[in-house]
Design a protein around this motif. Structure first.
Motif, PDB file in Angstrom:
ATOM      1  N   ALA A  41       0.830  -1.210   0.000  1.00 19.59           N
ATOM      2  CA  ALA A  41       0.000   0.000   0.000  1.00 19.59           C
ATOM      3  C   ALA A  41       0.861   1.255   0.000  1.00 19.59           C
ATOM      4  O   ALA A  41       0.598   2.206  -0.748  1.00 19.59           O
ATOM      5  CB  ALA A  41      -0.942  -0.007   1.207  1.00 19.59           C
ATOM      6  N   LEU A  42       1.903   1.288   0.840  1.00 20.73           N
ATOM      7  CA  LEU A  42       2.799   2.441   0.881  1.00 20.73           C
ATOM      8  C   LEU A  42       3.493   2.643  -0.455  1.00 20.73           C
ATOM      9  O   LEU A  42       3.498   3.753  -1.012  1.00 20.73           O
ATOM     10  CB  LEU A  42       3.845   2.259   1.986  1.00 20.73           C
ATOM     11  N   LEU A  43       4.086   1.574  -0.979  1.00 13.48           N
ATOM     12  CA  LEU A  43       4.816   1.672  -2.241  1.00 13.48           C
ATOM     13  C   LEU A  43       3.894   2.071  -3.383  1.00 13.48           C
ATOM     14  O   LEU A  43       4.217   2.970  -4.170  1.00 13.48           O
ATOM     15  CB  LEU A  43       5.487   0.327  -2.542  1.00 13.48           C
ATOM     16  N   GLY A  44       2.735   1.423  -3.452  1.00 14.65           N
ATOM     17  CA  GLY A  44       1.814   1.696  -4.551  1.00 14.65           C
ATOM     18  C   GLY A  44       1.261   3.100  -4.531  1.00 14.65           C
ATOM     19  O   GLY A  44       1.264   3.799  -5.566  1.00 14.65           O
ATOM     20  N   ASN A  45       0.817   3.566  -3.378  1.00 21.02           N
ATOM     21  CA  ASN A  45       0.196   4.893  -3.311  1.00 21.02           C
ATOM     22  C   ASN A  45       1.219   6.017  -3.447  1.00 21.02           C
ATOM     23  O   ASN A  45       0.942   7.038  -4.094  1.00 21.02           O
ATOM     24  CB  ASN A  45      -0.596   5.028  -2.007  1.00 21.02           C
ATOM     25  N   PHE A  46       2.410   5.847  -2.859  1.00 16.57           N
ATOM     26  CA  PHE A  46       3.454   6.853  -3.056  1.00 16.57           C
ATOM     27  C   PHE A  46       3.895   6.899  -4.522  1.00 16.57           C
ATOM     28  O   PHE A  46       4.192   7.974  -5.053  1.00 16.57           O
ATOM     29  CB  PHE A  46       4.660   6.573  -2.154  1.00 16.57           C
ATOM     30  N   THR A  47       3.923   5.746  -5.185  1.00 20.75           N
ATOM     31  CA  THR A  47       4.291   5.711  -6.606  1.00 20.75           C
ATOM     32  C   THR A  47       3.260   6.445  -7.451  1.00 20.75           C
ATOM     33  O   THR A  47       3.619   7.203  -8.361  1.00 20.75           O
ATOM     34  CB  THR A  47       4.423   4.248  -7.086  1.00 20.75           C
ATOM     35  N   ILE A  48       1.983   6.226  -7.139  1.00 22.46           N
ATOM     36  CA  ILE A  48       0.912   6.933  -7.861  1.00 22.46           C
ATOM     37  C   ILE A  48       1.078   8.438  -7.705  1.00 22.46           C
ATOM     38  O   ILE A  48       1.029   9.202  -8.684  1.00 22.46           O
ATOM     39  CB  ILE A  48      -0.466   6.495  -7.343  1.00 22.46           C
ATOM     40  N   LEU A  49       1.279   8.896  -6.479  1.00 23.05           N
ATOM     41  CA  LEU A  49       1.438  10.336  -6.232  1.00 23.05           C
ATOM     42  C   LEU A  49       2.657  10.888  -6.963  1.00 23.05           C
ATOM     43  O   LEU A  49       2.594  11.984  -7.555  1.00 23.05           O
ATOM     44  CB  LEU A  49       1.563  10.593  -4.728  1.00 23.05           C
ATOM     45  N   LEU A  50       3.754  10.161  -6.946  1.00 15.09           N
ATOM     46  CA  LEU A  50       4.984  10.616  -7.593  1.00 15.09           C
ATOM     47  C   LEU A  50       4.808  10.715  -9.106  1.00 15.09           C
ATOM     48  O   LEU A  50       5.205  11.709  -9.727  1.00 15.09           O
ATOM     49  CB  LEU A  50       6.133   9.661  -7.253  1.00 15.09           C
ATOM     50  N   LEU A  66      -7.651  10.265  -8.131  1.00 15.33           N
ATOM     51  CA  LEU A  66      -6.737   9.181  -7.793  1.00 15.33           C
ATOM     52  C   LEU A  66      -5.713   9.623  -6.750  1.00 15.33           C
ATOM     53  O   LEU A  66      -5.382   8.868  -5.826  1.00 15.33           O
ATOM     54  CB  LEU A  66      -6.031   8.691  -9.061  1.00 15.33           C
ATOM     55  N   CYS A  67      -5.227  10.848  -6.870  1.00 16.64           N
ATOM     56  CA  CYS A  67      -4.292  11.382  -5.864  1.00 16.64           C
ATOM     57  C   CYS A  67      -4.980  11.558  -4.513  1.00 16.64           C
ATOM     58  O   CYS A  67      -4.390  11.262  -3.465  1.00 16.64           O
ATOM     59  CB  CYS A  67      -3.706  12.707  -6.344  1.00 16.64           C
ATOM     60  N   MET A  68      -6.224  12.056  -4.529  1.00 16.88           N
ATOM     61  CA  MET A  68      -6.977  12.174  -3.271  1.00 16.88           C
ATOM     62  C   MET A  68      -7.130  10.812  -2.610  1.00 16.88           C
ATOM     63  O   MET A  68      -6.968  10.666  -1.390  1.00 16.88           O
ATOM     64  CB  MET A  68      -8.369  12.766  -3.542  1.00 16.88           C
ATOM     65  N   LEU A  69      -7.450   9.799  -3.418  1.00 16.22           N
ATOM     66  CA  LEU A  69      -7.637   8.456  -2.884  1.00 16.22           C
ATOM     67  C   LEU A  69      -6.333   7.911  -2.319  1.00 16.22           C
ATOM     68  O   LEU A  69      -6.325   7.273  -1.253  1.00 16.22           O
ATOM     69  CB  LEU A  69      -8.163   7.533  -3.983  1.00 16.22           C
ATOM     70  N   ALA A  70      -5.224   8.183  -3.004  1.00 18.67           N
ATOM     71  CA  ALA A  70      -3.918   7.695  -2.529  1.00 18.67           C
ATOM     72  C   ALA A  70      -3.563   8.315  -1.185  1.00 18.67           C
ATOM     73  O   ALA A  70      -3.100   7.615  -0.269  1.00 18.67           O
ATOM     74  CB  ALA A  70      -2.842   8.007  -3.569  1.00 18.67           C
ATOM     75  N   VAL A  71      -3.775   9.620  -1.040  1.00 23.11           N
ATOM     76  CA  VAL A  71      -3.476  10.289   0.231  1.00 23.11           C
ATOM     77  C   VAL A  71      -4.371   9.729   1.340  1.00 23.11           C
ATOM     78  O   VAL A  71      -3.904   9.453   2.460  1.00 23.11           O
ATOM     79  CB  VAL A  71      -3.658  11.815   0.100  1.00 23.11           C
ATOM     80  N   THR A  72      -5.648   9.546   1.040  1.00 23.92           N
ATOM     81  CA  THR A  72      -6.580   9.002   2.027  1.00 23.92           C
ATOM     82  C   THR A  72      -6.172   7.597   2.455  1.00 23.92           C
ATOM     83  O   THR A  72      -6.191   7.261   3.651  1.00 23.92           O
ATOM     84  CB  THR A  72      -8.011   8.981   1.450  1.00 23.92           C
TER      85      THR A  72
END
Length: 315
Positions: A41-50, A66-72
């Protein structure tokens, strides 16, 4: 000699989190998949944001949501999993009263926020499939920002009574929480007072916020499916239908555990406690892990950018 966990007190300075009651001997083994899911989850969501932040071509409502969802997802999982792992690995069970109420607020606020974002993403998908020519004019950056702000304010305001109500109850029996995080009903069930107002307010939130979101998601996907069956070719129908099914599975991974956890905390005394806790953990671990895959890797633009990064590193 009195037991510190059962001595009368009106406001305990600390609570004791048991972890998963009845499965204490298996905590180390249970921590392995939980830790793996959190790492993904950490790797995937930080990758999306980056990727979205550094790639100018990835613009539009879908990527903003998608960025809002990743931060949440990052906040919701990080508010619980590190403490859970410290219980499993180091037997660090104590949590201060204030920290417990803060964790309670963040869990319920951001899980509700995630529900609202999923509803907004379902609407975005409906517009993209059913009104593609008007998509950019309907969901402008300004509209997306307003939707995000509305979701944030709704969650933040309607979750505020949880910690305030929990703080006002006297806790005179025990400070041992049979859970690995400070879930609202798991905490207030320890109070030696009539907690019906907390229970009723939790049910109100469940059916007004989550219920409303589920209703609008269902309406959106019903209209989407109707549009899919009007597509001219079988391949187009199958491709679009497959995308919707994967998204609906990810959505179900949030709502089913939330509904199960909330209802069994109130009415499921016959359900084994360890089963209740395990299922409650699913909405904190599974959606944050699945969302980067369903909404990220399966998105053509993000997948292409990931491939570019890996091929560039290889060369």
């Amino acid at each position: 000699m009195s037991d510190s966990n059962t001595t009368d007190f009106s406001n305990p300075s600390t609570f004791i989190l048991l972890g998963i009651p009845g499965l204490e001997a298996a905590h180390i083994w249970i921590s392995i998949p939980f830790c793996a899911m959190y790492a993904i989850a950490l790797l995937g969501n930080f990758t999306i944001l980056l990727i979205v932040k550094t790639e100018p071509s990835l613009q539009g409502s879908m990527f903003n949501f998608l960025c809002m969802l990743a931060v949440t997802d990052l906040v919701m999982s990080t508010s619980t999993v590190p403490k859970m792992l410290s219980i499993f690995w180091f037997n660090s069970r104590e949590i201060s009263f204030s920290a417990c109420l803060t964790q309670m607020y963040f869990i319920h606020c951001f899980s509700t926020m995630e529900s609202g974002i999923l509803m907004a993403m379902a609407f975005d998908r409906y517009v993209a499939i059913c009104n593609p020519l008007r998509h950019s004019t309907i969901l402008t950056n300004s509209v997306v920002a307003k939707i995000g702000l509305a979701v944030l304010l709704r969650s933040a305001i309607l979750t505020l009574p949880y910690p305030f109500l929990a703080r006002r109850w006297p806790y005179c029996r025990t400070n041992i929480i049979p859970h690995f995080y400070c879930e609202h009903m798991a905490v207030v069930n320890l109070a030696c007072a009539d907690i019906r107002i907390s229970s009723y307010y939790g049910l109100f939130n469940l059916f007004s916020e989550i219920g409303m979101d589920v209703f609008f998601i269902a309406v959106s996907y019903t209209l989407i499916l109707r549009a899919i069956f009007r597509l001219p070719t079988k391949d187009a129908r199958l491709k679009t239908f497959g995308t919707c099914i994967s998204h609906l599975c990810a959505i179900s991974a949030l709502y089913i555990p939330i509904l199960f956890s909330s209802l069994t905390q109130r009415f499921g005394q016959n359900v084994p406690l360890h089963l209740r806790v395990l299922i409650a953990s699913m909405y904190l671990l599974v959606p944050p892990m699945l969302h980067p895959i369903n909404y990220g890797v399966r998105t053509k633009q993000i997948r292409g950018r990931l491939l570019q990064l890996f091929t560039h590193k290889e060369t």
